[in-house]
Write a protein that holds these residues in place. Structure first.
Motif, PDB file in Angstrom:
ATOM      1  N   ASN A   1     -54.824 -57.844  48.499  1.00 38.17           N
ATOM      2  CA  ASN A   1     -54.578 -58.929  49.701  1.00 38.17           C
ATOM      3  C   ASN A   1     -53.651 -59.865  49.072  1.00 38.17           C
ATOM      4  O   ASN A   1     -53.944 -60.995  48.974  1.00 38.17           O
ATOM      5  CB  ASN A   1     -55.882 -59.515  50.020  1.00 38.17           C
ATOM      6  N   ILE A   2     -52.207 -59.397  49.149  1.00 37.59           N
ATOM      7  CA  ILE A   2     -51.266 -60.184  48.480  1.00 37.59           C
ATOM      8  C   ILE A   2     -51.204 -61.602  49.175  1.00 37.59           C
ATOM      9  O   ILE A   2     -51.135 -61.925  50.233  1.00 37.59           O
ATOM     10  CB  ILE A   2     -49.905 -59.402  48.516  1.00 37.59           C
TER      11      ILE A   2
ATOM     12  N   GLU B   1     -46.069 -53.834  62.074  1.00 35.53           N
ATOM     13  CA  GLU B   1     -46.494 -54.138  63.592  1.00 35.53           C
ATOM     14  C   GLU B   1     -46.137 -53.335  64.461  1.00 35.53           C
ATOM     15  O   GLU B   1     -45.290 -52.379  64.128  1.00 35.53           O
ATOM     16  CB  GLU B   1     -45.702 -55.661  63.841  1.00 35.53           C
TER      17      GLU B   1
ATOM     18  N   LEU C   1     -44.081 -72.287  56.398  1.00 34.21           N
ATOM     19  CA  LEU C   1     -44.858 -71.309  56.733  1.00 34.21           C
ATOM     20  C   LEU C   1     -45.987 -71.988  57.502  1.00 34.21           C
ATOM     21  O   LEU C   1     -46.277 -71.571  58.423  1.00 34.21           O
ATOM     22  CB  LEU C   1     -45.386 -70.464  55.449  1.00 34.21           C
TER      23      LEU C   1
ATOM     24  N   SER D   1     -53.064 -65.843  51.915  1.00 33.93           N
ATOM     25  CA  SER D   1     -53.388 -64.376  51.864  1.00 33.93           C
ATOM     26  C   SER D   1     -52.791 -63.662  53.011  1.00 33.93           C
ATOM     27  O   SER D   1     -52.734 -64.067  54.087  1.00 33.93           O
ATOM     28  CB  SER D   1     -54.591 -63.627  51.583  1.00 33.93           C
ATOM     29  N   ALA D   2     -52.136 -62.185  52.836  1.00 35.05           N
ATOM     30  CA  ALA D   2     -51.572 -61.614  53.811  1.00 35.05           C
ATOM     31  C   ALA D   2     -52.699 -61.406  54.936  1.00 35.05           C
ATOM     32  O   ALA D   2     -52.219 -61.626  56.084  1.00 35.05           O
ATOM     33  CB  ALA D   2     -51.272 -59.965  53.356  1.00 35.05           C
ATOM     34  N   LEU D   3     -53.894 -61.089  54.671  1.00 33.29           N
ATOM     35  CA  LEU D   3     -54.865 -60.933  55.670  1.00 33.29           C
ATOM     36  C   LEU D   3     -55.168 -62.123  56.580  1.00 33.29           C
ATOM     37  O   LEU D   3     -55.476 -61.980  57.680  1.00 33.29           O
ATOM     38  CB  LEU D   3     -56.268 -60.270  55.063  1.00 33.29           C
ATOM     39  N   ASN D   4     -55.006 -63.247  55.736  1.00 34.81           N
ATOM     40  CA  ASN D   4     -55.449 -64.774  56.593  1.00 34.81           C
ATOM     41  C   ASN D   4     -54.209 -64.777  57.423  1.00 34.81           C
ATOM     42  O   ASN D   4     -54.407 -65.237  58.526  1.00 34.81           O
ATOM     43  CB  ASN D   4     -55.554 -65.523  55.744  1.00 34.81           C
ATOM     44  N   ILE D   5     -52.892 -64.508  57.096  1.00 39.13           N
ATOM     45  CA  ILE D   5     -51.809 -64.781  58.083  1.00 39.13           C
ATOM     46  C   ILE D   5     -51.941 -63.763  59.107  1.00 39.13           C
ATOM     47  O   ILE D   5     -51.765 -64.349  60.333  1.00 39.13           O
ATOM     48  CB  ILE D   5     -50.482 -64.183  57.066  1.00 39.13           C
ATOM     49  N   LYS D   6     -52.468 -62.625  58.829  1.00 39.30           N
ATOM     50  CA  LYS D   6     -52.778 -61.609  59.802  1.00 39.30           C
ATOM     51  C   LYS D   6     -53.631 -62.139  60.707  1.00 39.30           C
ATOM     52  O   LYS D   6     -53.524 -61.939  62.243  1.00 39.30           O
ATOM     53  CB  LYS D   6     -53.104 -60.273  59.299  1.00 39.30           C
TER      54      LYS D   6
ATOM     55  N   GLN E   1     -46.738 -62.262  66.165  1.00 38.72           N
ATOM     56  CA  GLN E   1     -46.644 -61.246  65.065  1.00 38.72           C
ATOM     57  C   GLN E   1     -46.398 -62.091  63.873  1.00 38.72           C
ATOM     58  O   GLN E   1     -45.952 -63.159  63.820  1.00 38.72           O
ATOM     59  CB  GLN E   1     -45.137 -60.470  65.416  1.00 38.72           C
ATOM     60  N   ALA E   2     -47.358 -61.778  62.657  1.00 37.37           N
ATOM     61  CA  ALA E   2     -47.215 -62.204  61.564  1.00 37.37           C
ATOM     62  C   ALA E   2     -45.734 -62.539  60.948  1.00 37.37           C
ATOM     63  O   ALA E   2     -45.577 -63.545  60.507  1.00 37.37           O
ATOM     64  CB  ALA E   2     -48.084 -61.555  60.498  1.00 37.37           C
ATOM     65  N   SER E   3     -44.828 -61.562  61.234  1.00 35.38           N
ATOM     66  CA  SER E   3     -43.310 -61.571  60.775  1.00 35.38           C
ATOM     67  C   SER E   3     -42.787 -62.917  61.404  1.00 35.38           C
ATOM     68  O   SER E   3     -42.152 -63.285  60.614  1.00 35.38           O
ATOM     69  CB  SER E   3     -42.631 -60.435  61.323  1.00 35.38           C
TER      70      SER E   3
ATOM     71  N   PHE F   1     -43.098 -65.864  58.969  1.00 36.83           N
ATOM     72  CA  PHE F   1     -42.206 -65.583  57.821  1.00 36.83           C
ATOM     73  C   PHE F   1     -40.886 -65.897  58.165  1.00 36.83           C
ATOM     74  O   PHE F   1     -39.815 -66.372  57.389  1.00 36.83           O
ATOM     75  CB  PHE F   1     -42.184 -64.258  57.228  1.00 36.83           C
ATOM     76  N   ARG F   2     -40.365 -65.468  59.460  1.00 37.59           N
ATOM     77  CA  ARG F   2     -38.976 -65.571  59.921  1.00 37.59           C
ATOM     78  C   ARG F   2     -38.691 -67.152  60.041  1.00 37.59           C
ATOM     79  O   ARG F   2     -37.646 -67.650  59.744  1.00 37.59           O
ATOM     80  CB  ARG F   2     -38.607 -64.919  61.135  1.00 37.59           C
TER      81      ARG F   2
END
Lengths: 79, 79
Positions: A54-55, A79, B16, B56-61, B70-72, B75-76
């Protein structure tokens, strides 16, 4: 698979890892080289690519920087 | 600020976090409500929005899913 993740979480992490691996291969880098460029351990890079981690946001950013792409690209692939 | 991050890392996490906060406000949700929707603690959501967490990635998701985006996108906003 480290951590007890739900099926959806596993699928998400696998896709994220695959997007990172695809970019690394596209850039012609080995896991060793990517680890060297980011300061991350090679085995950690391998486990991220397999979707076993979970990076964190900062590690995603380090990998994107080393792979000369935008971190958002990795997430778009999920996505 | 938890963790000893470089100036670039702090700027990245702050951007972020701000993107997540902007979307939350856009959706008309309180931090409490977002915490409830994601199962994350309210103080954690606050610290993420202030850029104090290497999330973490999962928390962002989870946050993206709860904020119906979208999580992206988050980051954008850092790119």
């Amino acid at each position: 698979m480290a951590g007890n993740y739900t099926k959806d979480e596993k699928r998400f992490l696998k896709r994220l890892g695959l997007a990172i691996k695809d970019r690394r291969v596209e850039q012609g880098l080995s896991q060793e080289k990517l680890a060297e460029l980011t300061g991350l351990h090679r085995t950690y890079v391998g486990s991220v690519e397999r979707g076993e981690r979970n990076i964190s946001a900062l590690n995603i950013k380090s990998l994107a920087d080393a792979l000369e792409c935008q971190a958002s690209n990795f997430f778009r692939a999920t996505e």
